[in-house]
Every structure is written in structure tokens, then in C-alpha cells.
Motif scaffolding. Sequence first.
Motif, PDB file in Angstrom:
ATOM      1  N   GLY A  50      11.085   1.347  -2.122  1.00 19.28           N
ATOM      2  CA  GLY A  50       9.845   1.382  -1.351  1.00 19.28           C
ATOM      3  C   GLY A  50       8.595   1.500  -2.209  1.00 19.28           C
ATOM      4  N   LEU A  51       8.692   1.134  -3.488  1.00 16.51           N
ATOM      5  CA  LEU A  51       7.558   1.273  -4.397  1.00 16.51           C
ATOM      6  C   LEU A  51       6.702   0.011  -4.488  1.00 16.51           C
ATOM      7  CD1 LEU A  51       9.430   3.195  -7.214  1.00 16.51           C
ATOM      8  CD2 LEU A  51       7.854   4.139  -5.514  1.00 16.51           C
ATOM      9  N   ILE A  52       7.308  -1.124  -4.196  1.00 15.53           N
ATOM     10  CA  ILE A  52       6.573  -2.383  -4.177  1.00 15.53           C
ATOM     11  C   ILE A  52       7.073  -3.227  -3.017  1.00 15.53           C
ATOM     12  CG2 ILE A  52       6.110  -2.471  -6.662  1.00 15.53           C
ATOM     13  CD1 ILE A  52       8.391  -4.517  -6.875  1.00 15.53           C
ATOM     14  N   LYS A  53       6.247  -4.189  -2.644  1.00 15.55           N
ATOM     15  CA  LYS A  53       6.661  -5.210  -1.694  1.00 15.55           C
ATOM     16  C   LYS A  53       6.829  -6.480  -2.499  1.00 15.55           C
ATOM     17  CE  LYS A  53       4.562  -3.169   2.291  1.00 15.55           C
ATOM     18  NZ  LYS A  53       3.644  -3.309   3.408  1.00 15.55           N
ATOM     19  N   TYR A  54       7.920  -7.160  -2.259  1.00  8.76           N
ATOM     20  CA  TYR A  54       8.261  -8.317  -3.077  1.00  8.76           C
ATOM     21  C   TYR A  54       8.845  -9.413  -2.213  1.00  8.76           C
ATOM     22  CZ  TYR A  54      11.114 -11.084  -6.309  1.00  8.76           C
ATOM     23  OH  TYR A  54      11.692 -12.107  -6.998  1.00  8.76           O
ATOM     24  N   GLU A  55       8.301 -10.604  -2.371  1.00 10.18           N
ATOM     25  CA  GLU A  55       8.873 -11.787  -1.747  1.00 10.18           C
ATOM     26  C   GLU A  55       9.163 -12.781  -2.864  1.00 10.18           C
ATOM     27  OE1 GLU A  55       6.767 -13.457   1.577  1.00 10.18           O
ATOM     28  OE2 GLU A  55       5.865 -11.513   2.001  1.00 10.18           O
ATOM     29  N   HIS A  56      10.298 -13.420  -2.797  1.00  9.79           N
ATOM     30  CA  HIS A  56      10.699 -14.377  -3.825  1.00  9.79           C
ATOM     31  C   HIS A  56       9.596 -15.419  -4.030  1.00  9.79           C
ATOM     32  CE1 HIS A  56      13.755 -15.691  -6.512  1.00  9.79           C
ATOM     33  NE2 HIS A  56      13.820 -16.906  -5.986  1.00  9.79           N
TER      34      HIS A  56
END
Length: 77
Positions: A50-56
Motif C-alpha cells: 500500500g505504499l505506491i499505486k502502480y499500473e503496468h
Amino acid sequence: MLTSVMKQYMKHIYLLADPTDQVIPLQVANALGVYPSAVSRMTRKLADYGLIKYEHYRNLRLTKEGKQLGQTLVKHH
């Protein structure tokens, strides 16, 4: 529990973040001297915490918790 490598990534992501808390993954790879694929693997792990939001194939974005951790890591180093 975060490993020292995870903390190192978070510190660099925090330092590289723009005013909207976004970072280009290639910037992280260049700053750490690693391959972009290593950044992709680590960002998935950091997203699970839950430290970053990541989308490929997209930019990374710090969450509120990630930003707080980044600030703490920078202060302690």
C-alpha cells in the motif's frame, strides 16, 4: 516488514517524485543502477504494502503512507 532494499527503493521514489507524487519507473532504474524489470518487480511488492499505486506501463504514484515513509527515510539518512 520492509527489507532494506525496499526502503532504498522507497527513498529514491520519494526523492524523484514530482509535485503530484508521480515517478517514471525508468528514473528509479537509472537512480538505483538497476534494470527496469527489477523496478517493475519491486513496485508490485511495494504496491502490495500500500505504499505506491502502480499500473503496468504507467507512472508510479506514492500513496499517503508511501509519502510518509519516504519522508521518514530521508530524515534518517
